[in-house]
Design an enzyme around this catalytic site. Sequence first.
Site, PDB file in Angstrom:
ATOM      1  N   ARG A 235     -21.331  -6.556  -8.958  1.00 15.16           N
ATOM      2  CA  ARG A 235     -20.286  -6.862  -7.979  1.00 15.16           C
ATOM      3  C   ARG A 235     -20.766  -7.955  -7.034  1.00 15.16           C
ATOM      4  NH1 ARG A 235     -18.346  -1.946  -4.285  1.00 15.16           N
ATOM      5  NH2 ARG A 235     -20.481  -2.235  -3.512  1.00 15.16           N
TER       6      ARG A 235
ATOM      7  N   TYR B 204      15.380   8.825   1.358  1.00 11.73           N
ATOM      8  CA  TYR B 204      15.858   7.762   0.478  1.00 11.73           C
ATOM      9  C   TYR B 204      16.152   8.282  -0.925  1.00 11.73           C
ATOM     10  CZ  TYR B 204      14.700   4.239   3.966  1.00 11.73           C
ATOM     11  OH  TYR B 204      14.666   3.477   5.108  1.00 11.73           O
TER      12      TYR B 204
ATOM     13  N   MET C  45       8.630   4.969   5.812  1.00 14.71           N
ATOM     14  CA  MET C  45       7.579   4.213   6.471  1.00 14.71           C
ATOM     15  C   MET C  45       7.106   4.903   7.742  1.00 14.71           C
ATOM     16  SD  MET C  45       7.616   0.261   7.820  1.00 14.71           S
ATOM     17  CE  MET C  45       7.700  -0.435   6.169  1.00 14.71           C
TER      18      MET C  45
ATOM     19  N   LYS D  70     -18.234   0.904   8.129  1.00 20.59           N
ATOM     20  CA  LYS D  70     -17.262  -0.099   7.687  1.00 20.59           C
ATOM     21  C   LYS D  70     -15.876   0.524   7.579  1.00 20.59           C
ATOM     22  CE  LYS D  70     -18.454   0.747   2.838  1.00 20.59           C
ATOM     23  NZ  LYS D  70     -18.798   0.143   1.541  1.00 20.59           N
TER      24      LYS D  70
END
EC number: 5.1.1.1
Length: 365
Positions: free
Chosen positions: A128, A257, A305, A32
């Site tokens: 769950r 940044y 990013m 998965k």
Amino acid sequence: MNILKISKQTLRNNIKIIREYIGNAKMCFPVKANAYGHGIEDIVENTHDLVDFFAVANSLEAFRVTAVAKNPVLVFGVIYYEYIEKMISENIRVSIQDYEDIEKLEQIAKELDKKVYAHININTGMNRMGVDYNDACRTIQRAYESDWLILEGVYSHLACADNRDHPTNIKQKNRFDSIVKFTKGLSQDIICHLSNSYGFLGQKGICYDMVRPGILSYGFLPEFYVDRVIREIKPIARLLSKVVKIITLQEGEGVGYSLIYRGFEGEQLAVIPIGYGDGFPRELGDRGFVNINDVMYPMAGRMSMDSLTVSLGINEYDVKVGDTVELISAIPRNRNSAFSIAKQTNTIEYDIMSTLNDRIIRKII
């Protein structure tokens, strides 16, 4: 170009070690989340001859498996009925999560005139998904007697397997034992399975008929003690990139940044074309490490990013544009291994690997 290089030999060796350890139990290999970030098609194609089942989270993942292998595929998640006809036609195993699922599946199977393979998920304490423990026997009996269902398996999932001494493990095992006893009274052929990787490593006696070693197959070990033979399991992948630019700082300058990293005059920085947009952890900015030419360099400034920067200091080892950068090491003790990165970012190896997205090329070597 960012590449996740995956060792076919290491992957297959890991699975062989697991198979020897679990004895006669079947192996259901979870693939998965794009095979925990490693690339579902490549992983399936290179392991289908070693495992009995594959397991995925949803229908769309299951279709990716059946496109490249003929092994039975079990879907852990809820049934997406918009895909159920294709699932039935490809003999994909559904997970019954509620008693009501049985009637719905029967109606569709009748219309298609084709039986449905099913495993029943029992909630023994994870709270769950799955049929409530107190309703388990009624649900199992109903599915077993159905003319349109093939009850292939009954399973549950351990909530605290990463802590081998947690009392919940015993509680869940005892509950599952009672379910196994009831199930085997109906048919010895129904596959009963409970253990994920850490489950059967913590207590070998809970292998039952099948185990589901996910993270272990990809090479990640628990922090508790395991047998020496299991210690031979290794991480299968390394994440690599290239230096694309070298920058020399002037006095008073910073990088990235908000310029949170302020360097010294003459300091050199290497720009690496990978960032959080690729699924690489943003939290590593200004505190992670990369390996360039067998030297560890610290990240400098906030991760962007699409890129990150590392400090080369005065670049005494002459790092150049085009040099290979190792972002994730396959050696667990290294400062840039998935294990170390997970510790730095307060998460787990599953998270580090499974969030790597399709901007990163997967390559089996």
